[in-house]
Enzyme design. Structure first.
Site, PDB file in Angstrom:
ATOM      1  CG  HIS A  12      29.874  85.264  27.691  1.00  0.00           C
ATOM      2  ND1 HIS A  12      29.703  84.266  26.750  1.00  0.00           N
ATOM      3  CD2 HIS A  12      29.489  86.414  27.094  1.00  0.00           C
ATOM      4  CE1 HIS A  12      29.236  84.785  25.641  1.00  0.00           C
ATOM      5  NE2 HIS A  12      29.095  86.090  25.818  1.00  0.00           N
ATOM      6  CD  GLU A  87      28.057  92.033  23.690  1.00  0.00           C
ATOM      7  OE1 GLU A  87      28.612  93.106  24.024  1.00  0.00           O
ATOM      8  OE2 GLU A  87      28.665  91.122  23.081  1.00  0.00           O
TER       9      GLU A  87
END
Length: 189
Positions: A12, A87
């Protein structure tokens, strides 16, 4: 090492918490303008690639999903989410300042070590298992949009490297990693 399909792996773009040097884990923070520009750069990189027959999967976390939407815009690839791309979990430390945690955690040599020492965190061994199961489930070529540590772990597995070298894996926002046949190329504008 399994025979994995061709993959493009993206992290990201920069978030407000990246800028503030705060751990995110399963928490979320908005993309900065720089983060949106990095996702647009990933779009330009992907436009140079032959993505015929590719599917796309993103972490469901907002920072990754917004990056995926920008990076895949106009490419004609369907996007779905997969929680296995989230994550690494850092438990009670999500949202905390890296500097403060380093002062409180003598066992951590640097901010990388915080991911392993986080109370109620996932830890690297569990993340390895999650990423391995995810990769083993893939049946075709994909663009994957994920996070810094998860991206490193996926690529470590794809390259057949030992968990001990995770710290040495390249990272980067605004870039695309192309993995095919046990080889990695870092694609930039």
């Amino acid at each position: 090492m399994s025979n994995y399909p061709t993959l493009y792996i993206l992290r990201h773009g920069e978030t407000e918490w990246n800028l503030a040097n705060r751990l995110q884990g399963h928490f979320d923070s908005r993309l900065t303008e720089t983060g949106r520009a990095q996702a647009a750069a990933q779009n330009a990189i992907l436009r140079r690639c032959n993505l015929s027959g590719f599917s796309a999967l993103s972490s469901p976390q907002g920072r990754a999903l917004i990056t995926a939407q920008i990076a895949l815009d106009g490419l004609g690839i369907d996007l779905a989410t997969d929680a296995q791309l989230a994550e690494i979990g850092i438990g009670a430390w999500a949202g905390e300042s890296r500097e403060a945690l380093l002062r409180q955690t003598p066992a951590a040599r640097d901010s990388y070590d915080l991911y392993e020492h986080a109370p109620e965190g996932e830890g690297f061994a569990a993340l390895y298992q999650r990423c391995r199961a995810f990769l083993d489930s893939l049946t075709g070529p994909h663009v994957l949009v994920t996070h810094g540590i998860t991206s490193r772990m996926l690529r470590l597995i794809l390259l057949g490297r030992d968990l001990a070298v995770l710290r040495d894996m390249q990272g980067g926002q605004g870039v695309v990693f192309h993995l095919e046949g046990g080889q990695q190329k870092r694609l930039t504008l």
